[in-house]
Design a protein around this motif. Sequence first.
Motif, short mmCIF file in Angstrom:
data_model
loop_
_atom_site.label_atom_id
_atom_site.label_comp_id
_atom_site.label_asym_id
_atom_site.label_seq_id
_atom_site.Cartn_x
_atom_site.Cartn_y
_atom_site.Cartn_z
N HIS A 80 0.84 -1.20 0.00
CA HIS A 80 0.00 0.00 0.00
C HIS A 80 0.87 1.26 0.00
O HIS A 80 0.57 2.23 -0.70
N LEU A 81 1.94 1.22 0.75
CA LEU A 81 2.86 2.35 0.76
C LEU A 81 3.43 2.60 -0.64
O LEU A 81 3.50 3.74 -1.11
N ALA A 82 3.81 1.51 -1.32
CA ALA A 82 4.34 1.64 -2.68
C ALA A 82 3.30 2.25 -3.60
O ALA A 82 3.58 3.21 -4.35
N VAL A 83 2.08 1.73 -3.55
CA VAL A 83 1.00 2.22 -4.41
C VAL A 83 0.68 3.68 -4.10
O VAL A 83 0.48 4.50 -5.01
N ALA A 84 0.64 4.04 -2.82
CA ALA A 84 0.34 5.42 -2.44
C ALA A 84 1.40 6.39 -2.97
O ALA A 84 1.06 7.46 -3.50
N LEU A 85 2.66 6.01 -2.84
CA LEU A 85 3.74 6.86 -3.38
C LEU A 85 3.58 7.04 -4.89
O LEU A 85 3.76 8.14 -5.42
N GLU A 86 3.25 5.95 -5.58
CA GLU A 86 3.09 6.01 -7.03
C GLU A 86 1.86 6.85 -7.43
O GLU A 86 1.93 7.64 -8.37
N CYS A 87 0.76 6.66 -6.71
CA CYS A 87 -0.47 7.41 -7.03
C CYS A 87 -0.29 8.91 -6.82
O CYS A 87 -0.68 9.72 -7.68
N TRP A 88 0.30 9.28 -5.70
CA TRP A 88 0.51 10.71 -5.44
C TRP A 88 1.50 11.31 -6.42
O TRP A 88 1.34 12.44 -6.87
N LEU A 89 2.50 10.55 -6.78
CA LEU A 89 3.45 11.03 -7.79
C LEU A 89 2.74 11.29 -9.10
O LEU A 89 2.94 12.34 -9.73
N ALA A 90 1.89 10.36 -9.51
CA ALA A 90 1.15 10.54 -10.77
C ALA A 90 0.25 11.77 -10.69
O ALA A 90 0.17 12.56 -11.65
N ARG A 91 -0.41 11.97 -9.57
CA ARG A 91 -1.28 13.14 -9.41
C ARG A 91 -0.49 14.44 -9.50
O ARG A 91 -0.88 15.37 -10.20
N VAL A 92 0.61 14.50 -8.79
CA VAL A 92 1.41 15.72 -8.76
C VAL A 92 2.05 16.00 -10.12
O VAL A 92 2.13 17.14 -10.55
N LEU A 135 10.39 6.58 -4.95
CA LEU A 135 11.16 7.62 -4.27
C LEU A 135 12.21 8.23 -5.19
O LEU A 135 12.45 9.44 -5.14
N ASP A 136 12.81 7.43 -6.05
CA ASP A 136 13.74 7.97 -7.05
C ASP A 136 13.01 8.94 -7.98
O ASP A 136 13.54 10.00 -8.31
N ARG A 137 11.81 8.56 -8.41
CA ARG A 137 11.04 9.42 -9.29
C ARG A 137 10.61 10.70 -8.58
O ARG A 137 10.60 11.77 -9.18
N TRP A 138 10.27 10.60 -7.29
CA TRP A 138 9.95 11.80 -6.51
C TRP A 138 11.15 12.73 -6.46
O TRP A 138 11.03 13.94 -6.63
N GLU A 139 12.34 12.17 -6.21
CA GLU A 139 13.54 13.00 -6.16
C GLU A 139 13.78 13.70 -7.49
O GLU A 139 14.11 14.89 -7.52
N HIS A 140 13.58 12.97 -8.56
CA HIS A 140 13.76 13.57 -9.89
C HIS A 140 12.74 14.69 -10.12
O HIS A 140 13.10 15.77 -10.60
N LEU A 141 11.49 14.44 -9.77
CA LEU A 141 10.45 15.45 -9.92
C LEU A 141 10.77 16.70 -9.11
O LEU A 141 10.67 17.82 -9.61
N LEU A 142 11.19 16.51 -7.88
CA LEU A 142 11.46 17.66 -7.01
C LEU A 142 12.74 18.40 -7.36
O LEU A 142 12.94 19.53 -6.93
N SER A 143 13.58 17.76 -8.14
CA SER A 143 14.83 18.41 -8.58
C SER A 143 14.62 19.29 -9.80
O SER A 143 15.50 20.07 -10.16
N ARG A 144 13.50 19.15 -10.45
CA ARG A 144 13.22 19.95 -11.65
C ARG A 144 12.89 21.36 -11.31
O ARG A 144 12.34 21.71 -10.36
#
Length: 93
Positions: A44-56, A84-93
Amino acid sequence: MTPWHRWLAYERYCIRPVVEALRSVPEARRLEPSYQRAVTLLGHLAVALECWLARVDGEAQSAVALFPTDLSVEEAAHRIDRALDRWEHLLSR
């Protein structure tokens, strides 16, 4: 380091011992409901991170099980790391 990057580092720090604890459970006990529930929550934690990433990030979302029962600890951990890698990439933009 931004507050967001500190948050991501903290996420990784907190998830690591959970994954290691689940990996350390003897094979014979992995069919027990409590273990299965713990793995489902990790998924669920994995899915939640992925879902919120997609939304943002404005990605289209497909229907997903919010509490996946078909993920192993390794699969969930891999998806969490990737998210989390994808979140880091997104936040680095």
